[in-house]
Design an enzyme around this catalytic site. Structure first.
Site: not given
Ligand code: SAH
Length: 218
Positions: A63-64
């Site tokens: 994920s970011q």
């Protein structure tokens, strides 16, 4: 890439997260310590400290960083808490939580990802602060329940009942809920034995949660 490059880049990321509104110092400190480059494959290491999601094996993503930070803030973790994570993926989110002094239980449905994450997490955190499990996380992990917090890092069609049941009173369940392509982040707080408050927050986009109480898939 030299160690110095990564150290500089890591503090750059902490700065970006501050600018984007992350204020919890314990969260920021964890981002300043965990080597994200070790959770991605060689071609992506150089970009490990950009605030972007990156591909990992099995068509999944790490994920970011902003999203990881935001979800971690929403969990309101304290050292000594026990947290259940559904969707180990690269293991980075689990590492951030472990760095904050939390005991992490994390479940992954792809064996290759489970295996790779388990070995890097073992290397970074000797001892027993992280337990990895291979299987379907939509049914939770009843053996160690209740959890002070539960974080689901894949998009669910609805909130799995099993996870609500395994949350301790006062605990937070952070979960993206919506379609296979886009979801709304929810923070669900267990108020007492039978009552839950559900706060829908911002729009997000996660890979699908696949399992008994998730999407069907192979
Ligand atoms: N937290 C991860 C994000 C990984 S992406 C990280 O920091 O890198 C989401 C992960 O959820 C994928 O690896 C996917 O295989 C996994 N997943 C999807 N459905 C699942 C389920 N029912 N149980 C466990 N893992 C699941």
């Amino acid at each position: 890439m030299s160690r110095h490059f990564y150290t500089e880049a890591r503090s750059g990321l902490v700065q970006i997260l501050r600018e984007r509104g992350i204020t919890n110092e314990a969260v920021l400190q964890a981002f300043g310590s965990v080597p994200r480059e070790q959770f991605v494959s060689d071609p992506f290491k150089q970009r490990a400290y950009e605030d972007i999601a990156l591909p990992i094996d099995k068509h999944q993503t790490i994920s970011q960083p902003y999203t990881v930070a935001r979800m971690t803030e929403l969990l309101e973790v304290k050292p000594g808490h026990s947290i259940l994570e559904i969707g180990t993926g690269s293991g980075y989110q689990a590492a951030i939580l472990a760095e904050m002094g939390v005991t992490v239980y994390t479940i992954e449905r792809h064996f290759e990802l489970y295996n790779a994450a388990r070995s890097i997490l073992k290397e970074l955190f000797q001892g027993t602060s992280i337990q990895c499990r291979f299987g379907d996380g939509t049914i939770g992990w009843s053996e160690y329940a209740p959890y002070d917090g539960i974080i689901v890092t894949a998009g669910a069609p609805e909130i799995p009942d099993a996870l609500l049941k395994q949350l301790s009173i006062g605990g937070h369940l952070i979960i993206p809920v919506g379609s296979e392509k886009s979801q709304v982040m929810h923070c669900v707080v267990r108020e007492d034995e039978n009552n839950y408050a559900d706060y829908p927050l911002e729009d997000v986009s996660f890979v699908p949660l696949i399992g008994k109480q998730g999407w069907s898939g192979i």
